[in-house]
Write a protein that holds these residues in place. Structure first.
Motif: not given
Length: 789
Positions: A218-241
């Motif tokens: 399932g969705l993993d916050a730690t992985t998402t933060h690390t790969l996206m470099g943001t606390s909350s992905p937003k529309p655009g290039l860095h938008a994935k969970y």
């Protein structure tokens, strides 16, 4: 106020019923929109800027006849108005032809800002509201502007979700303090809607194929933060969970709130027990119940995306929270990147501000993968404004063919760099040859009327009485206490005609307020969507545009155009305004045109510029250029607590002015007893410094870095900093890193601009420009972080 209207609703007390809600609709200038009314609904149509006509079409007998004149037939209007295809489709879907609706001219004439029409629907009807107007020529000042519609339904609409974005495949209601599970196919869209506002919605998603094999990913916050470099992905290039395998499960397509929590658990039984509420309903138990049939094991606490949950990580190493920012109907739109099992909750928390103390429903809709939804964040000029998703500029089709790296810059998608070169090459192209940059996100306001000059004299620091027609001046706009609202340029198009170019939407509201307070007959019309612009900057800019711009005999030719002047002409037959302005410190121009013709302008300039080495450039290169040139930027070099003197633009504040202006007394006091000043810093070594880094003399902090970059042309790190006035030029200071004390970087206070301090390049009168210094090494460069949004 007419008796049929109403006062803004207040928030309910804890445990009370929600107040009635209104439906709202924004109709952009030159366009139209469909909506429905029921008998007894009260309508209010507002023209927030004045001078904008309004046409309302409904079934005969729905509204009382108007005395504003005879409107055109709806069929003729739809032929003339912009983007009418969706209106035609909506009429067809309702089985209604254009001739079935009767028209009312509800607004028109020389109406002041905030003129309103009000009415009550006598019957159920499909309606169309139009804000008619033709495209504005770049030298004109008649932009069609938006109308705002508010409907107070006769019966309460509390609990009603907004209309769907497209025909939904699934339409699910998650009642307050419950959860629901559902499946979604790859490519389909998931819309999570806060129905009544200020309600959190936890979201879980699992790879359906893996779950069918008994494996939970399932969705993993730690992985998402690390790969996206943001606390909350937003529309655009860095938008994935992502999940723990680093495989993306969903991406964010649209977000009307932008403030969510993705690093804490959904509420659990333990939280309520610790707070003294054992047995309280909670999202974790609700998730366990609805996911069990899908083979998902129960947990004591579920890591989830907490949409609309307003958590605040503070500098004191604590996480705080407050009421959500979401309004009724706000949503997040996701796209499934694989087949998913999903679950959404309506948070049960009613013991703290997490849900505004009053849990309400969440609504979920799933749309077909064939839908084409634009990406974007919502932006509001003021907290109570209608949201607008991130817009594409008129040049977007051209820039998007050259890069995928876009930033949401003040509500527009602008390229941060281009795939063929990158920021450093783009930077050197500007210093040595020429670049073309899309800067359409600048806000434009037409200031017209007999008291236009009096208003601009009151609003700006410059003496506008000295400004000739065809001339431009740089100025600041301030509050009464001397703090800056914005900086920008003023174009004088006529004796009573000005154009204010700035960065902040709020400038238009501020100007209207000043006009009203001072009893001035003047209109402030927002022309941002009617006037897009590219900057052509660099020593070869004149050579490139000189072959393109055709001007009439009474206007200056491009070769005659002096610094901070503008001319009117054509490029490849397209009407344009060309100004000798820019934000790079190089010889340069800005070309202004209607967005519908922007592609033609871009093609003509790039074709003419190819032999001269013209290169497209983005915001990252622009940031390096403007810092070297000592050009200030909002929320970095200035804010509402910084006066123009402290911001380093004292030249824009004359000591004496014909008429008083807002903030004059406060600025005079600050000028007489200055506390801080903007300076340049030369930084020793090659370690990066950035906005917000403290500047020290000994142990004491004496200021802060406002902007910094590695200057390619100077071969060193430079910065702009706001320091105490006691720190003299040539003084040795230190920039604090880590906690400000554990690590220090040596720097020296120097005058700014760092590059071309006498502005000989930007003032170039046609003689060959001086050659820039040789770069220290083609490899000794760093990428700029770009201009922040």
């Amino acid at each position: 106020m007419n008796q049929i209207w109403f006062q803004p609703a207040r928030q309910p007390a804890r445990g009370a019923a929600l107040p009635p809600r209104e439906r709202t609709l924004r109709v952009p200038g030159g366009r139209c929109a469909l909506f429905t009314v029921s008998a007894g609904d009260a309508l209010r149509v507002v023209d927030p800027e004045g001078l904008q006509g309004g046409l309302l079409y409904a079934l005969p007998g729905t509204f009382e006849a108007s005395s504003e004149g005879e409107p055109p037939a709806l069929a003729a209007l739809l032929d003339a108005i912009g983007e009418a295809a969706s209106a035609r489709a909506g009429l067809d879907a309702g089985g209604i032809g254009p001739s079935d609706l009767a028209g009312l001219a509800i607004l028109g004439g020389e109406t002041p800002a905030d003129t309103a029409w009000e009415g009550i629907a006598a019957r159920d009807s499909l309606c169309l509201l139009a804000a008619p107007g033709a495209a504005m020529a770049p030298e004109a000042q008649n932009p069609p502007t938006e109308l705002r519609l508010a409907i107070r339904p006769r019966t309460s609409i509390v609990g009603q979700a907004p209309p769907p974005l497209a025909p939904p495949l699934q339409d699910l209601r998650v009642e307050a303090a419950t959860a629901r599970a559902y499946t979604v196919k790859a490519g389909q869209y998931i819309q999570i809607i806060d129905v009544d506002g200020r309600q959190c919605a936890d979201f879980l998603a699992f790879d359906a194929a893996e779950l069918a094999e008994g494996r939970e990913f399932g969705l993993d916050a730690t992985t998402t933060h690390t790969l996206m470099g943001t606390s909350s992905p937003k529309p655009g290039l860095h938008a994935k969970y992502f999940d723990a395998r680093m495989i993306p499960l969903v991406e964010v397509v649209q977000d009307t709130v932008g403030r969510h929590d993705t690093f804490m658990l959904a509420c659990s039984a333990k939280y309520y027990e610790d707070m003294g509420y054992p047995g309280h309903s909670n999202c974790t138990d609700n998730f366990n119940a609805v996911l069990a049939p899908h083979g998902v094991a129960s947990r004591k606490g579920w890591p989830a995306i907490n949409f609309f949950y307003n958590t605040i990580p503070g500098s004191d190493d604590r996480i705080d929270m407050d009421e959500p920012w979401s309004r009724p109907g706000d949503y997040v739109l996701l796209r499934a990147l694989t087949d998913l099992v999903c679950a959404t909750s309506s948070c049960a928390d009613d013991i703290d501000p997490a849900n505004g103390w009053f849990p309400t429903d969440i609504h979920v809709r799933v749309y077909d993968a064939a839908c084409d939804f634009p990406r974007g964040m919502s932006h509001r000029m003021t907290p109570d404004s209608e949201p607008r998703l991130t817009r594409e500029t008129g040049f977007h089709a051209r820039t998007a063919a050259l890069t995928r790296t876009f930033d949401d810059y003040r509500g527009f998608w602008l390229p941060s760099c281009f795939s063929s070169a990158g920021p450093i090459a783009e930077y050197w192209a500007c210093r040595e040859r020429a670049v073309i940059m899309d800067l359409s996100a600048l806000r434009k306001f037409e200031v017209i009327g007999p008291d236009a000059e009096a208003l601009m004299q009151r609003a700006l620091t410059r003496d506008l009485r000295k400004l000739a027609v065809g001339q431009i001046v740089y100025a600041a706009m301030c509050y009464e206490h001397g703090g800056m609202i914005d900086d920008g340029t003023v174009f004088r198009l006529g004796p009573n005609n000005f154009r204010w170019i700035c960065g902040d939407d709020y400038c238009g509201l501020w100007l209207r307020r000043l006009a009203e307070e001072n009893g001035l007959k003047v209109w402030i019309k927002d022309s941002t969507d009617q006037l897009h612009n590219v900057a052509v900057q660099g020593p070869r800019a004149r050579d490139i545009l000189g072959t393109l711009v055709v001007t009439p005999p009474h206007q200056p030719s491009l070769s005659e155009l002096k610094w901070f002047r503008f001319t009117v002409g054509r490029i490849s037959g397209v009407p344009v305004v060309v100004s000798r302005t820019g934000y790079t410190g190089e010889l340069g121009y800005e070309v202004w045109c209607h967005p519908s013709q922007a592609g033609t302008v871009w093609d003509a300039i790039t074709e003419a510029g190819a032999p001269h080495g013209l290169t497209p450039a983005g915001l990252a290169a622009l940031d390096m250029l403007r810092i070297e040139a000592g050009l200030i930027f909002a929320d970095y070099e200035f804010c509402d607590q910084t006066d123009p003197i402290e911001a380093g633009i004292g030249f824009a504040v004359p000591a004496a002015k014909t008429d008083p202006y807002v903030g004059q007394e406060a600025i005079a006091r600050r000028r007489a007893a200055p506390q801080r000043r903007l300076v340049g810093l030369d930084v020793a070594g090659n370690e990066a410094v950035g906005h917000g880094d403290p500047v020290h003399v000994g142990r004491g902090q004496v200021g802060v870095i406002t902007s910094a970059t590695k200057s390619p042309v100077l071969g060193r790190i430079i910065a702009l900093a706001r320091l105490d006035v006691t720190v003299a030029d040539g003084a040795a200071v230190e920039i604090g890193k880590l906690d400000g004390h554990q690590k220090r970087l040596a720097a020296t206070v120097v005058p700014f601009p760092h590059y071309d301090p006498k502005k000989t390049r930007v003032r170039d009168d046609g003689a060959p420009p001086p050659a820039p210094p040789e770069p220290v090494s083609p490899t000794e460069t760093v990428a700029s972080a770009g201009i922040p949004a």
